[in-house]
Structures are given as C-alpha cells and as structure tokens.
Design an enzyme around this catalytic site. Structure first.
Site, PDB file in Angstrom:
ATOM      1  CB  SER A  48      34.397  62.625 -16.053  1.00  0.00           C
ATOM      2  OG  SER A  48      34.655  63.251 -14.909  1.00  0.00           O
TER       3      SER A  48
ATOM      4  CG  ASP B  85      30.752  59.916  -9.744  1.00  0.00           C
ATOM      5  OD1 ASP B  85      31.576  60.469  -9.295  1.00  0.00           O
ATOM      6  OD2 ASP B  85      30.502  60.024 -10.820  1.00  0.00           O
TER       7      ASP B  85
ATOM      8  CG  HIS C 275      33.742  59.417 -11.594  1.00  0.00           C
ATOM      9  ND1 HIS C 275      32.952  60.258 -12.234  1.00  0.00           N
ATOM     10  CD2 HIS C 275      34.845  59.875 -12.483  1.00  0.00           C
ATOM     11  CE1 HIS C 275      33.443  61.236 -13.028  1.00  0.00           C
ATOM     12  NE2 HIS C 275      34.619  60.975 -13.152  1.00  0.00           N
TER      13      HIS C 275
END
Length: 276
Positions: free
Chosen positions: A97, A227, A256
């Site tokens: 991320s 995601d 995610h």
C-alpha cells in the site's frame, strides 16, 4: 528498542532478525500501521534463512510522532539512512500500500548495490487521486473523507476500516478475524494523529510515475482484484506498464490486506520471486 536517529532528530524504530551475512529483505508497511503488520512474512522468511528487517515509518508505531516530514521524500530519505546504518546490500524491498509507494520512491534513488529486487503489494503507485492526467483515479473527496473521519474520531475510524474494506470482511461469505481487526486498530492507535493525517496526502497525491520508470531492478507487482482500498485498474495495471522489468500477479477475489488474510498464497509467491 532498536532505533536509528535521522538527520532531523527523528527516531526510527526497526526490527532486524537473522544472520547479518544473509540476504536482507526489508518490509515497508501501509498506512497507518507499523512493522508489526509484517509478522507473518518476517517469521516465514526468517525460517527460510533470510535477514528480515521492518521499520515503523516516522509518525507510525514506535517511531517519533513527527509533526513534520510526513511526505514521501522524507520517508524515502529515512529508508536510505536505515539502509546505510545497517549496511544493507543486495536487499529485496517489499512494500504494501503506502509502503509500496515508499519502496518505489526509495528504490528509484537508492545507492548502487543497495537493492536487488522490489515488490509492490496492493501498492498506491503510480498515483491514486483523480486529475486531468489521471482520470481513472479516486476523487479528492474520498481522501478528504479520510481526513475528516480521522479528525472526528480516529479510534472509531480505525475500527471501521479493517472491519470493512481493508480485509474484505464486508464481503458476503468472508471469514472475519476479530484478531486481525483488533491488531489493525492497535497498530494504528500507536502512531501520531498529525503524521497519519499528513500521510493521507502523501499516499494519495504523490505521483510515482517517474520513480517507476527509473527503477532498474526486477519488480514484482502483486494485487488483489477485489482491493477496495487501492483499486487495481488505476494502480497495478498501470504500474506494470511503467517499470522496465516487471512481473504482474493478479489475485482473484483477494482484498487489500491479503498478506494478512492469505499468507499461504502470498508468501510462496514472494519466495519464488526472490529466489528466481
């Protein structure tokens, strides 16, 4: 605790496990978490004989709760200072991320010999926010909503995110882990509100296009096609076209936070890339 002190006086906490002679793997966490988010991967790769390192980004976890420097240039500079302090060479840098953005920004600028490979998992590059040049991005109002929720009730916001979209626990039939939710909240609340607020701009508005083009080591891009935090169409699918030597792996139905929910799938693929 193990820490380094950066040039601006910030203490950066890090874990460093394994033989100093082994190839290092450096893990870069997402917002607003800490090095603890990589526990599963660090234990796995330590068992495989690697030296495993993870740091708490400034303002996060056990590092200094900074009021300044909460942007990608400083994040990458902090990583460079850590790599120099630990004399890391031929390292594999793995970022999830926001940490994927940090990896791209650092690796594009790293000293020769420091980095062997890079991995971006559910990562924010090339750029998240919608603009004239990035029409598929998320509207700025989405990130304004993050900021407003953080200011209004950070503790509740940090329950809502992992309970819902982060791990896909809001999907029908999902196997919900209360432990994962609680651990997300614990990590988030360890960090500083100002740093977390600033980091929303850093992960959403930083344009990593030129970083991706500049990276000259092999890059593995891993992304779940469900995601809900970093939509795949405007991240991984674009990033894969920008790197010189990239491999894209798409995970059907994964969320995610797939490193936590599906380490049995993610860890072997990471190992195969690192060994390959």
């Amino acid at each position: 605790m193990s820490t380094i002190t950066t040039r601006d006086g910030t203490e950066i906490y890090y874990k460093d496990w394994g033989s100093k002679e082994a190839q290092p793997i450096v893990f870069h966490h997402g917002w607003p978490l800490s090095a603890d988010d990589w526990d599963n991967q660090m234990l796995f790769f330590l068992e495989q004989g690697y030296r495993v390192i993870a740091h708490d980004r400034r303002g996060h976890g056990r590092s200094t709760q900074t009021a300044t420097g909460n942007e990608m240039d400083t994040y990458a500079a902090d990583v460079a200072e850590l790599a120099a302090a630990l004399d890391l060479r031929n390292a594999v840098h793995i970022g999830h991320s926001t940490g994927g953005g940090e990896v791209a920004h650092y690796v594009a600028r790293a000293e020769p010999g420091r980095v062997a490979k890079a991995v971006l998992i559910g990562a924010v590059p090339p750029v998240m926010v919608k603009s004239e040049t990035n029409p598929g991005g998320l509207p700025i109002e989405v990130f304004d909503g993050f900021r407003a929720a953080l200011v209004a009730n950070r503790a509740q916001f940090y329950i809502d995110v992992p309970t819902g979209p982060f791990y896909g626990f809001n999907r029908a039939g999902a196997t919900v882990s209360q432990g994962a939710i609680d651990n997300w909240w614990r990590q988030g609340m360890m960090g500083g509100a100002k740093a977390h607020y600033d980091c929303i701009k850093a992960f959403s508005e930083t344009d990593f296009t030129e970083d991706l083009k500049a990276i000259d080591v092999p890059v593995l891009i891993m992304h779940g096609d469900d995601d809900q935090i970093v939509p795949i169409a405007d991240s991984a699918l674009l990033a894969a076209k920008l790197v010189k030597d990239g491999t894209l792996k798409i995970y059907e139905g994964l969320p995610h936070g797939m490193c936590t929910t599906h380490p049995d799938i993610i860890n072997p693929d990471l190992l195969a890339f690192i060994k390959g």
